[in-house]
Write a protein that holds these residues in place. Structure first.
Motif, PDB file in Angstrom:
ATOM      1  N   ARG A   1     169.522  42.722  80.145  1.00 13.09           N
ATOM      2  CA  ARG A   1     169.602  42.494  78.700  1.00 13.09           C
ATOM      3  C   ARG A   1     169.583  43.841  77.992  1.00 13.09           C
ATOM      4  O   ARG A   1     168.669  44.636  78.198  1.00 13.09           O
ATOM      5  N   TYR A   2     170.590  44.072  77.168  1.00 13.92           N
ATOM      6  CA  TYR A   2     170.598  45.225  76.280  1.00 13.92           C
ATOM      7  C   TYR A   2     170.253  44.728  74.883  1.00 13.92           C
ATOM      8  O   TYR A   2     170.956  43.861  74.331  1.00 13.92           O
ATOM      9  N   VAL A   3     169.178  45.253  74.319  1.00 13.76           N
ATOM     10  CA  VAL A   3     168.736  44.851  72.987  1.00 13.76           C
ATOM     11  C   VAL A   3     169.303  45.838  71.971  1.00 13.76           C
ATOM     12  O   VAL A   3     169.050  47.045  72.055  1.00 13.76           O
ATOM     13  N   LEU A   4     170.060  45.323  70.994  1.00 12.19           N
ATOM     14  CA  LEU A   4     170.714  46.169  70.002  1.00 12.19           C
ATOM     15  C   LEU A   4     170.175  45.857  68.616  1.00 12.19           C
ATOM     16  O   LEU A   4     170.076  44.675  68.221  1.00 12.19           O
ATOM     17  N   ASP A   5     169.838  46.895  67.860  1.00 14.16           N
ATOM     18  CA  ASP A   5     169.527  46.679  66.450  1.00 14.16           C
ATOM     19  C   ASP A   5     170.781  46.959  65.629  1.00 14.16           C
ATOM     20  O   ASP A   5     171.867  47.205  66.181  1.00 14.16           O
ATOM     21  N   GLU A   6     170.672  46.924  64.314  1.00 14.00           N
ATOM     22  CA  GLU A   6     171.858  47.092  63.469  1.00 14.00           C
ATOM     23  C   GLU A   6     172.533  48.434  63.693  1.00 14.00           C
ATOM     24  O   GLU A   6     173.759  48.535  63.720  1.00 14.00           O
ATOM     25  N   GLN A   7     171.727  49.480  63.860  1.00 13.26           N
ATOM     26  CA  GLN A   7     172.293  50.806  64.096  1.00 13.26           C
ATOM     27  C   GLN A   7     173.020  50.854  65.436  1.00 13.26           C
ATOM     28  O   GLN A   7     174.090  51.454  65.563  1.00 13.26           O
ATOM     29  N   ASP A   8     172.454  50.197  66.444  1.00 13.60           N
ATOM     30  CA  ASP A   8     173.061  50.189  67.769  1.00 13.60           C
ATOM     31  C   ASP A   8     174.391  49.442  67.762  1.00 13.60           C
ATOM     32  O   ASP A   8     175.349  49.841  68.428  1.00 13.60           O
ATOM     33  N   VAL A   9     174.460  48.352  67.021  1.00 17.50           N
ATOM     34  CA  VAL A   9     175.698  47.573  66.937  1.00 17.50           C
ATOM     35  C   VAL A   9     176.825  48.438  66.397  1.00 17.50           C
ATOM     36  O   VAL A   9     177.971  48.383  66.854  1.00 17.50           O
ATOM     37  N   ALA A  10     176.496  49.292  65.439  1.00 15.39           N
ATOM     38  CA  ALA A  10     177.515  50.167  64.861  1.00 15.39           C
ATOM     39  C   ALA A  10     177.914  51.284  65.812  1.00 15.39           C
ATOM     40  O   ALA A  10     178.942  51.938  65.605  1.00 15.39           O
ATOM     41  N   ALA A  11     177.100  51.529  66.862  1.00 21.46           N
ATOM     42  CA  ALA A  11     177.366  52.643  67.770  1.00 21.46           C
ATOM     43  C   ALA A  11     177.969  52.186  69.100  1.00 21.46           C
ATOM     44  O   ALA A  11     178.009  52.957  70.049  1.00 21.46           O
ATOM     45  N   VAL A  12     178.427  50.939  69.186  1.00 21.82           N
ATOM     46  CA  VAL A  12     179.138  50.489  70.386  1.00 21.82           C
ATOM     47  C   VAL A  12     180.487  51.198  70.435  1.00 21.82           C
ATOM     48  O   VAL A  12     181.222  51.240  69.441  1.00 21.82           O
TER      49      VAL A  12
ATOM     50  N   ARG B   1     165.959  42.730  84.024  1.00 24.03           N
ATOM     51  CA  ARG B   1     165.718  43.977  83.296  1.00 24.03           C
ATOM     52  C   ARG B   1     166.066  43.803  81.825  1.00 24.03           C
ATOM     53  O   ARG B   1     167.062  43.160  81.489  1.00 24.03           O
ATOM     54  N   THR B   2     165.269  44.395  80.971  1.00 19.71           N
ATOM     55  CA  THR B   2     165.554  44.441  79.534  1.00 19.71           C
ATOM     56  C   THR B   2     165.472  45.899  79.096  1.00 19.71           C
ATOM     57  O   THR B   2     164.488  46.590  79.396  1.00 19.71           O
ATOM     58  N   GLN B   3     166.512  46.353  78.399  1.00 21.24           N
ATOM     59  CA  GLN B   3     166.566  47.760  77.994  1.00 21.24           C
ATOM     60  C   GLN B   3     166.975  47.838  76.527  1.00 21.24           C
ATOM     61  O   GLN B   3     168.023  47.312  76.131  1.00 21.24           O
ATOM     62  N   ALA B   4     166.147  48.464  75.724  1.00 26.91           N
ATOM     63  CA  ALA B   4     166.482  48.673  74.317  1.00 26.91           C
ATOM     64  C   ALA B   4     167.446  49.851  74.203  1.00 26.91           C
ATOM     65  O   ALA B   4     167.291  50.860  74.888  1.00 26.91           O
ATOM     66  N   ILE B   5     168.440  49.702  73.344  1.00 25.95           N
ATOM     67  CA  ILE B   5     169.421  50.774  73.158  1.00 25.95           C
ATOM     68  C   ILE B   5     168.793  51.946  72.396  1.00 25.95           C
ATOM     69  O   ILE B   5     169.062  53.115  72.687  1.00 25.95           O
ATOM     70  N   VAL B   6     167.935  51.634  71.434  1.00 25.22           N
ATOM     71  CA  VAL B   6     167.157  52.594  70.632  1.00 25.22           C
ATOM     72  C   VAL B   6     167.955  53.836  70.253  1.00 25.22           C
ATOM     73  O   VAL B   6     167.578  54.962  70.523  1.00 25.22           O
ATOM     74  N   GLY B   7     169.095  53.616  69.628  1.00 27.72           N
ATOM     75  CA  GLY B   7     169.852  54.717  69.048  1.00 27.72           C
ATOM     76  C   GLY B   7     170.726  55.493  70.001  1.00 27.72           C
ATOM     77  O   GLY B   7     171.420  56.426  69.585  1.00 27.72           O
ATOM     78  N   THR B   8     170.738  55.145  71.291  1.00 31.07           N
ATOM     79  CA  THR B   8     171.552  55.905  72.251  1.00 31.07           C
ATOM     80  C   THR B   8     172.985  55.391  72.333  1.00 31.07           C
ATOM     81  O   THR B   8     173.842  56.055  72.901  1.00 31.07           O
ATOM     82  N   GLY B   9     173.244  54.212  71.755  1.00 28.75           N
ATOM     83  CA  GLY B   9     174.596  53.657  71.776  1.00 28.75           C
ATOM     84  C   GLY B   9     174.909  52.960  73.092  1.00 28.75           C
ATOM     85  O   GLY B   9     174.324  53.259  74.135  1.00 28.75           O
ATOM     86  N   LEU B  10     175.818  52.032  73.036  1.00 29.22           N
ATOM     87  CA  LEU B  10     176.278  51.296  74.219  1.00 29.22           C
ATOM     88  C   LEU B  10     177.741  51.647  74.447  1.00 29.22           C
ATOM     89  O   LEU B  10     178.568  51.544  73.543  1.00 29.22           O
ATOM     90  N   THR B  11     178.054  52.074  75.668  1.00 27.96           N
ATOM     91  CA  THR B  11     179.424  52.438  76.021  1.00 27.96           C
ATOM     92  C   THR B  11     180.038  51.355  76.896  1.00 27.96           C
ATOM     93  O   THR B  11     179.448  50.941  77.897  1.00 27.96           O
ATOM     94  N   LEU B  12     181.209  50.896  76.507  1.00 25.82           N
ATOM     95  CA  LEU B  12     181.956  49.883  77.253  1.00 25.82           C
ATOM     96  C   LEU B  12     183.090  50.567  77.993  1.00 25.82           C
ATOM     97  O   LEU B  12     183.869  51.311  77.394  1.00 25.82           O
TER      98      LEU B  12
END
Length: 321
Positions: A3-14, A192-203
């Motif tokens: 699980r990747y947990v995304l907040d509003e800032q993280d969603v914008a950084a995909v 596993r659960t991992q918070a994105i916490v501002g690092t961004g998610l790369t696809l």
């Protein structure tokens, strides 16, 4: 489940990226178990002879029976246009403790082929990967990359038209997104659960995963998913050409002339049209000698392009509108 947990800032950084090294490492899956990758069987068969003399002991040490590969082979791409040379340079400088830790995470130990002094083992691994690239990827990478880039363009269009959630939920059946959590159903039994916490998610689109893949460890958030359009990757291309031109030049040469409005190498054209390298070179030389093509060296490749005379001949053979 990952699980990747995304907040509003993280969603914008995909964001998206393409990694030649990631593709190279994951290709060991198709080499190791080709029956799992039916869409890439043509690639496996075409490259079998050229892979015969590689350092198989070193390459086999980079994958296990679960199809896991060490995370250092799956670097998070810095851009959509990441260069293999840059990724291999970073791999050569890999810290010894990271090298050993990632191998242990996959195998439970450091395989014999990569044991011993770490710098020598890393050098052997990089040399084996370079040879694998030259044997199996270099002749086909331009077309492979085109499929990956086309996937990224498609996903970007989906975001613009339908939103990020629709795009993420359309990546593969084993991925779903509820607006806050991206759930990835992996073969990994760990939860596993991992918070994105501002690092961004790369696809990262790839041709060597059937469901979805992610780092084995808790590295930078990244999801590798199956690229669209793989089914047509190895089909011979059929370019429409005027019948009158085909009557003069023959169907293959007419198709080559019609296709060369953009520069391409003989290797790429051979793959696209299902013609042997020697045959396509004969056709290209004949067209160039007739003044219908021009050629120029680009790095290690010779690129061919339709000349003004060739364009005039093609246009003259088209039916009047």
């Amino acid at each position: 489940m990952l699980r990747y947990v995304l907040d509003e800032q993280d969603v914008a950084a995909v964001r998206f990226g393409i990694s030649p090294l990631c593709e190279l490492g994951l290709s060991l899956r198709a080499v190791h178990a080709p029956e799992w990758f039916p869409l890439q069987l043509p690639w496996v068969r075409r490259t079998e002879a050229s892979r015969a003399d590689l350092d198989h002991a070193a390459l086999d040490a980079l994958i296990d029976d679960r199809m896991w590969t060490p995370d250092f082979l799956n670097p998070r791409p810095s851009s959509p246009l990441t260069r293999l040379d840059d990724e291999l340079a970073a791999l050569r400088d890999l810290p010894a403790d990271r090298f050993h830790a990632d191998l242990v995470a996959v195998h439970g130990r450091v395989p014999d082929a990569l044991a011993g002094p770490p710098r020598a083992a890393i050098g052997r691994m990089v040399a084996a990967l370079e040879e694998l690239w030259a044997a199996s990827f270099a002749p086909y990478w331009s077309r492979m990359r085109a499929v990956l880039e086309a996937d990224v363009v498609h996903r970007g269009r989906q975001i613009a038209q339908q939103g990020l959630g629709a795009m993420l939920n359309g990546l593969t059946a084993t991925v779903d997104f509820d607006g806050d959590v991206l759930r990835v159903r992996l073969r990994d039994p760990r939860d596993r659960t991992q918070a994105i916490v501002g690092t961004g998610l790369t696809l990262v689109p790839t041709m060597f995963t059937r469901r979805a893949s992610a780092p084995v460890g808790d590295g930078p958030p990244m999801l590798m998913y199956p690229a669209r359009g793989q089914g047509a990757l190895w089909e011979a291309e059929r370019v429409a050409n005027p019948a009158a031109l085909a009557g003069i030049l023959g169907d293959t040469r007419a198709s080559l002339l019609a296709a060369l409005g953009d520069p391409a190498s003989s290797t790429e054209l051979g793959v696209r049209f299902g013609v042997t390298p020697s045959a396509v070179n004969q056709h290209l030389r004949a067209l160039r000698d007739a003044g219908l093509l021009s050629s120029a060296r680009h790095g290690r490749s010779v690129l061919y392009l339709r000349s003004e005379l060739g364009s005039a001949l093609l246009e003259g053979a088209l039916p009047a509108s």
